[in-house]
Scaffold this motif. Structure first.
Motif, mmCIF file in Angstrom:
data_model
loop_
_atom_site.group_PDB
_atom_site.id
_atom_site.type_symbol
_atom_site.label_atom_id
_atom_site.label_comp_id
_atom_site.label_asym_id
_atom_site.label_seq_id
_atom_site.Cartn_x
_atom_site.Cartn_y
_atom_site.Cartn_z
ATOM 1 N N GLN A 167 54.740 33.449 18.972
ATOM 2 C CA GLN A 167 53.826 32.309 18.814
ATOM 3 C C GLN A 167 54.330 31.100 19.597
ATOM 4 N N ALA A 168 55.629 30.834 19.524
ATOM 5 C CA ALA A 168 56.195 29.692 20.244
ATOM 6 C C ALA A 168 56.102 29.894 21.751
ATOM 7 N N ARG A 169 56.396 31.106 22.202
ATOM 8 C CA ARG A 169 56.287 31.406 23.636
ATOM 9 C C ARG A 169 54.860 31.219 24.125
ATOM 10 N N ASP A 170 53.912 31.765 23.399
ATOM 11 C CA ASP A 170 52.512 31.666 23.824
ATOM 12 C C ASP A 170 52.063 30.204 23.881
ATOM 13 N N LEU A 171 52.459 29.422 22.900
ATOM 14 C CA LEU A 171 52.079 28.014 22.879
ATOM 15 C C LEU A 171 52.659 27.285 24.078
ATOM 16 N N LEU A 172 53.923 27.560 24.370
ATOM 17 C CA LEU A 172 54.583 26.874 25.481
ATOM 18 C C LEU A 172 53.973 27.278 26.821
ATOM 19 N N ARG A 173 53.652 28.532 26.972
ATOM 20 C CA ARG A 173 53.127 29.026 28.243
ATOM 21 C C ARG A 173 51.664 28.646 28.464
ATOM 22 N N GLU A 174 50.881 28.650 27.398
ATOM 23 C CA GLU A 174 49.432 28.511 27.550
ATOM 24 C C GLU A 174 48.915 27.097 27.309
ATOM 25 N N GLU A 175 49.668 26.284 26.539
ATOM 26 C CA GLU A 175 49.141 24.967 26.185
ATOM 27 C C GLU A 175 50.140 23.846 26.473
ATOM 28 N N TYR A 176 51.022 24.071 27.425
ATOM 29 C CA TYR A 176 52.047 23.081 27.739
ATOM 30 C C TYR A 176 51.441 21.769 28.232
ATOM 31 N N ALA A 177 50.262 21.824 28.823
ATOM 32 C CA ALA A 177 49.628 20.609 29.350
ATOM 33 C C ALA A 177 49.179 19.663 28.232
ATOM 34 N N GLN A 178 49.022 20.181 27.022
ATOM 35 C CA GLN A 178 48.613 19.307 25.926
ATOM 36 C C GLN A 178 49.768 18.382 25.532
ATOM 37 N N GLN A 179 49.425 17.142 25.241
ATOM 38 C CA GLN A 179 50.448 16.132 24.988
ATOM 39 C C GLN A 179 51.348 16.497 23.813
ATOM 40 N N ALA A 180 50.779 16.986 22.726
ATOM 41 C CA ALA A 180 51.582 17.307 21.546
ATOM 42 C C ALA A 180 52.556 18.448 21.836
ATOM 43 N N VAL A 181 52.117 19.419 22.614
ATOM 44 C CA VAL A 181 52.980 20.556 22.943
ATOM 45 C C VAL A 181 54.091 20.118 23.882
ATOM 46 N N ARG A 182 53.744 19.312 24.893
ATOM 47 C CA ARG A 182 54.763 18.821 25.816
ATOM 48 C C ARG A 182 55.781 17.942 25.090
ATOM 49 N N ALA A 183 55.310 17.089 24.200
ATOM 50 C CA ALA A 183 56.227 16.219 23.456
ATOM 51 C C ALA A 183 57.169 17.044 22.577
ATOM 52 N N ALA A 184 56.645 18.100 21.960
ATOM 53 C CA ALA A 184 57.493 18.977 21.143
ATOM 54 C C ALA A 184 58.533 19.677 21.998
ATOM 55 N N ALA A 185 58.124 20.131 23.184
ATOM 56 C CA ALA A 185 59.067 20.790 24.082
ATOM 57 C C ALA A 185 60.162 19.821 24.517
ATOM 58 N N GLU A 186 59.793 18.591 24.829
ATOM 59 C CA GLU A 186 60.789 17.600 25.251
ATOM 60 C C GLU A 186 61.758 17.283 24.123
ATOM 61 N N GLU A 187 61.248 17.233 22.896
ATOM 62 C CA GLU A 187 62.122 16.987 21.751
ATOM 63 C C GLU A 187 63.150 18.097 21.607
ATOM 64 N N LEU A 188 62.700 19.353 21.708
ATOM 65 C CA LEU A 188 63.635 20.464 21.595
ATOM 66 C C LEU A 188 64.608 20.514 22.765
ATOM 67 N N ILE A 189 64.117 20.202 23.963
ATOM 68 C CA ILE A 189 65.008 20.191 25.131
ATOM 69 C C ILE A 189 66.117 19.158 24.942
ATOM 70 N N ASP A 190 65.763 17.992 24.437
ATOM 71 C CA ASP A 190 66.770 16.946 24.229
ATOM 72 C C ASP A 190 67.795 17.367 23.176
ATOM 73 N N ARG A 191 67.334 17.997 22.087
ATOM 74 C CA ARG A 191 68.267 18.477 21.058
ATOM 75 C C ARG A 191 69.177 19.568 21.633
#
Length: 445
Positions: free
Chosen positions: A336-360
């Motif tokens: 589920q996490a992979r699909d969200l990241l690959r398919e909906e990364y352009a959405q602001q909420a998904v990108r912000a979540a990815a950036e939060e995890l990348i920083d951690r």
């Protein structure tokens, strides 16, 4: 756990073809009561040469197994032996059904003159039974030399609280694969999402399974393997340790001397370290519990009793939660996490979540770089996807927060093997063969 260091250089030996004949001749000479002193010396020399020849088989097999000896010429150079000896060693490994020696012209060649014989894994050779258990299910596979997955059983998506039941089911699935393929099995390896305490082989903290702490997984797995009629050793290790072992031998970690592997699978975060070619497991198998580094003091409560650990700040559930998504039961959290990241990364909420995890994640990696000074970092599971989504952000965080990151940086690469924990579990079973091919397979033949 056996390590995977580079093969030792072996002194020059005489040809070891027909090792069993040499052994018989040596025994006959020793048994002769009328042997002269010169004959005794010859017998002693024959025995010494035989043992030295046998000692070259393991390093030679590991060179072919890890892809570092594609030709007999390379094998000769790496072992430091004569051409005749390398040829005899390769012939013996071929006779054991482990490798193939192709003398036809063309393809890979030697340094000069006629092309060197090509060496490859025998695709019809024996296999190891590999099993992996995780929070979202389990999977069994047959894995040959070279880390090649020969067959897999469909993964089960539920794991009960009884480790004996789960391990019995996964071994049953593996035994069915062996029956279907008719392949010879040299042993079995199991990857579990827990630190495995040595020498007992207990799952010390299976936090993401409902198993009891200290479950004797190695003993249970061994019993299940024997009950299924499968020969060879049955060994167990932590899933990320085994992923690192597989990547070091066959994937993104090749040639690294100080390899750090960090990965998030279905739940939680794990880490592993390969030092000078050997898996570092600490004094009792519990080293590199990187999931319990604090990266957010005010963060989520962790299963270990602390707060803000990497384990709960940078795994698939954390990503889905940060993106405002409610996980469903249809597929695994990781998928589920992979699909969200690959398919909906352009959405602001998904990108912000990815950036939060990348920083951690970057903060945790920076601390590990300061302590361990690795020459390469590889990332698996969802972390591989985060790296691919924004490699510059992750590398910048690590460089900014680590002492050594500013002076050149540490290469951060994605893992390259599919099912690397399964491949690593098979490596456990293959290790006795790599240590002594003739002693393990020759005796059983």
């Amino acid at each position: 756990m056996n390590g995977n260091g580079a093969p030792p250089r072996v002194g020059d030996v005489t040809a070891v073809s027909a090792l069993s004949a040499a052994s018989s001749a040596s025994a006959a000479e020793s048994a002769s009561s009328g042997a002269s002193s010169a004959g005794s010396a010859a017998a002693s020399s024959a025995r010494t040469k035989l043992e030295r020849g046998r000692g070259a088989l393991g390093p030679a097999l590991e060179l072919v197994h890890t892809g570092r000896a594609p030709t007999r010429a390379v094998l000769t150079a790496e072992l430091g032996v004569t051409r005749a000896t390398a040829g005899a060693v390769a012939a013996e490994l071929e006779a054991l059904g482990l490798i193939r020696v192709d003398s036809r012209p063309g393809g890979a060649g030697g340094t000069q003159g006629r092309p060197s014989h090509r060496l490859s894994i025998d695709e019809n050779g024996p296999v190891a039974l590999a099993a992996q258990v995780h929070s979202d299910g389990f999977r069994a596979a047959l894995v040959g030399l070279g880390g090649r997955i020969v067959a897999t059983a469909p993964g089960k998506v539920t794991v009960s609280a009884d480790p004996a039941q789960v391990l019995g089911e996964v071994v049953e699935a593996g035994a069915a694969l062996l029956a279907e393929t008719g392949r010879r099995c040299i042993g079995a390896g199991l990857a579990v999402p827990s630190a495995v305490a040595e020498p007992e082989g207990t799952a010390l903290n299976p936090l993401h399974l409902a198993w009891p702490a200290g479950a004797p997984v190695r003993a249970i797995f061994t019993q299940c393997v024997k009950a299924a009629g499968i020969d060879g050793p049955a060994l167990t290790g932590n899933d990320v340790n085994l992923a690192a072992l597989a990547e070091h031998r066959h994937g993104a970690g090749r040639s690294a001397q100080h390899l750090l592997c960090v990965a998030t699978g279905h739940r939680g975060v794990g880490g592993a370290l390969v030092l000078d070619g050997r898996l570092h497991t600490g004094s009792s198998g519990l080293a590199l519990e990187v999931g319990h580094l604090t990266v957010n003091p005010e963060g989520r409560p962790c299963h270990c009793g602390s707060r803000g650990c990497l384990d709960v700040e940078a795994d698939p559930l954390a990503f889905l939660t940060a993106a405002g998504r409610t996980p469903g039961p249809e597929v695994s959290l990781l998928q589920q996490a992979r699909d969200l990241l690959r398919e909906e990364y352009a959405q602001q909420a998904v990108r912000a979540a990815a950036e939060e995890l990348i920083d951690r994640l970057g903060l945790g990696l920076a601390g590990l770089v300061n302590i361990l000074n690795p020459d390469r970092i590889i990332l698996g599971g969802l972390h591989r996807e985060l790296l691919n989504a924004d490699p510059e952000r992750l590398r910048a965080v690590v460089a900014d927060r680590s002492l050594w990151g500013r002076s050149g940086g540490v290469p951060i690469l994605p893992c390259t093997l599919d099912h690397n924990s399964l491949v690593g579990a098979a490596e456990l079973a293959w290790q006795p063969v790599l240590d002594d091919p003739l002693g393990t397979l020759g005796a059983a033949a």
